[in-house]
Design a protein around this motif. Structure first.
Motif, mmCIF file in Angstrom:
data_model
loop_
_atom_site.group_PDB
_atom_site.id
_atom_site.type_symbol
_atom_site.label_atom_id
_atom_site.label_comp_id
_atom_site.label_asym_id
_atom_site.label_seq_id
_atom_site.Cartn_x
_atom_site.Cartn_y
_atom_site.Cartn_z
ATOM 1 N N GLY A 14 0.787 -1.172 0.090
ATOM 2 C CA GLY A 14 0.139 -0.175 0.117
ATOM 3 C C GLY A 14 0.868 1.357 0.020
ATOM 4 O O GLY A 14 0.572 2.239 -0.619
ATOM 5 N N LEU A 17 2.428 1.887 -3.641
ATOM 6 C CA LEU A 17 1.431 2.099 -4.419
ATOM 7 C C LEU A 17 1.099 3.612 -4.016
ATOM 8 O O LEU A 17 0.852 4.505 -5.129
ATOM 9 N N LEU A 18 1.145 3.853 -2.891
ATOM 10 C CA LEU A 18 1.018 5.515 -2.574
ATOM 11 C C LEU A 18 2.044 6.348 -3.317
ATOM 12 O O LEU A 18 1.763 7.501 -3.583
ATOM 13 N N CYS A 40 -6.457 1.373 -5.036
ATOM 14 C CA CYS A 40 -5.650 0.074 -4.728
ATOM 15 C C CYS A 40 -4.759 0.039 -3.420
ATOM 16 O O CYS A 40 -4.441 -0.760 -2.804
ATOM 17 N N SER A 41 -4.089 1.471 -3.360
ATOM 18 C CA SER A 41 -3.558 1.621 -2.199
ATOM 19 C C SER A 41 -4.188 1.677 -0.924
ATOM 20 O O SER A 41 -3.513 1.010 -0.131
#
Length: 53
Positions: A14, A17-18, A40-41
């Motif tokens: 996460g 992705l962030l 998604c994050s």
């Protein structure tokens, strides 16, 4: 710490992705891609936190 490696892995995913969301926003890429990565994050971070015991 935790005994659940999957929770730690989901939290790291996460955060990764962030970082992609921030990077893509600085580059000015498509809002749709940024939104998808952000969702998604958020899902990965939320599931990692919920698995954390």
């Amino acid at each position: 710490m935790t005994n659940s490696y999957s929770a730690a892995l989901l939290i790291l995913l996460g955060l990764f992705l962030l970082g992609g969301v921030i990077s893509f926003a600085k580059q000015g890429l498509s809002k749709m891609i940024i939104t998808a990565l952000g969702v998604c994050s958020a899902l990965a971070l939320a599931s990692g936190v919920m698995r954390w015991k």
